[in-house]
Write a protein that holds these residues in place. Structure first.
Motif: not given
Length: 367
Positions: A84, A87-88, A90, A113, A116-118, A124
């Motif tokens: 996490r 991911v925060e 990025e 998460v 979460a995407r690119r 991600l």
């Protein structure tokens, strides 16, 4: 002009983190460790001295270096928090297996998460599951995708444990994230254990070893048998084997059986070309695996003299690098890693309770 090495970072400094650093040192033209995160100042100094890479005290410090991706190589209970945090910031993540220790943890991690995407729409967070990339397994999966034994209906894996075995089972059967019913049993029997990660014990006294057998029913006439004994990876007294059965034949370890015509069953071996034996001076490594005179798996990292497990991990790292550079697909999405561990947890629960366990269709099934 060659392509620049893939720069990855590592959170954690344990034996698995050292494993990744060693592979980068073996292939400096392909891989480079951009930095390592450790909570201890003393350990940071040791890593900088021993590994020759920058050591940071936090993910925030690491993010300033902008590695291409970061491996979360920490204990199970810490993995969701580290993922996490990455991911925060990025940063693309390659999470060690399993991505969370239990089913609630998997669900919480996915809720946090999974979305979460690119920019290309890929997730991600990926998972460091390398077993489908090991040479023998990769060769078998290539033949299964070609339909050499027809429609795959059952798999028997007695090789590695839990989520790794579930990954092999799911990919051989071609099952996704649907429900499965798991019925398992654990038994204990004496077994000598002469070799472990700590080395040779010089002791052949039999000790209690647990064997877990699990039958998995995925529906649609697709089933699997999981068979694992404690320390089976290392113990030379327990072999590893895999059986894949299909509508037109089967694969048993390195032997493929199928029909050449309606009256002619034939057998063909999967043949490794290994060098370094007798008077061969090319170096000790496997070059390729062939089937009926054609190559179905090839070593893309010749010259590094890597073991087959090393080759799988290096391939995973390079595939992850290609993905973050927009030159390849996702190496192993988080949804896949979550599903593998969900099935593994179901096998453990069934073995513990003696009752069948049917898994649910989880939120990650939509990915």
């Amino acid at each position: 002009m060659g392509t620049a090495p893939i720069r990855f970072a590592i959170v954690g400094t344990g034996w698995r983190a050292r494993f990744y650093a060693r592979l980068a040192q073996a292939l400096p033209e392909r891989l480079a460790v951009a930095g390592v995160v450790t909570r201890s100042a003393e350990r940071a100094r040791q890593v900088e001295a021993e590994w020759g890479v920058p050591a940071h005290r936090s993910v925030g410090e690491l993010s300033a270096d902008r590695p291409e991706f970061v491996i979360a190589s920490v204990p199970w209970e810490a993995s969701p928090r580290v993922v996490r945090e990455l991911v925060e910031h990025e940063m693309p993540v390659l999470a060690e297996t399993p991505p969370a220790p239990d089913a609630p943890g998997l669900r919480e991690l996915w809720a946090a998460v999974g979305g979460a995407r690119r920019a290309d729409g890929s997730g991600l967070v990926q998972v460091a599951e390398q077993y489908t990339l090991m040479p023998g397994h990769a060769a078998r999966l290539a033949l299964l995708r070609e339909g050499v034994i027809g429609e795959v209906t059952s798999v028997q894996v007695s090789s590695t444990h839990l989520y790794h075995a579930m990954s092999l089972i799911r990919h051989a059967l071609g099952v996704g994230h649907g429900a499965a019913t798991v019925t398992a049993h654990a038994s204990t029997a004496p077994l000598a254990d002469p070799l472990s990660p700590a080395g040779w014990s010089d002791d052949l006294t039999p000790k209690d070893a647990v064997t877990t057998l699990a039958f998995l029913d995925f529906g649609g006439a697709r089933t699997a048998l999981y068979d694992f004994t404690d320390n089976q990876w290392w113990n030379p007294l327990r072999a590893r084997r895999i059986v894949v059965r299909g509508s037109l034949g089967e694969i048993v370890d390195d032997t493929v059986v199928r029909m050449l015509d309606p009256r002619t069953p034939v057998e063909s071996p999967l043949v490794r070309r290994r060098t370094g034996t007798d008077l061969n001076l090319e170096g000790a490594e496997v070059h390729h695996i062939s089937f009926d005179g054609r190559v179905v798996w090839r070593n893309d990292y010749l010259g590094a003299s890597l073991t087959e497990d090393d080759l799988a991990v290096v391939d995973l790292l390079c595939r992850t690098g290609a993905w973050v550079r927009g030159a390849g697909p996702e190496p192993y999405p988080l949804a896949e890693g979550c599903q593998d561990h969900l099935l593994a947890l179901a096998a453990e629960e069934s073995a513990r309770t003696g009752a069948p366990v049917t898994t649910a269709v989880e939120a990650w099934a939509t990915r």
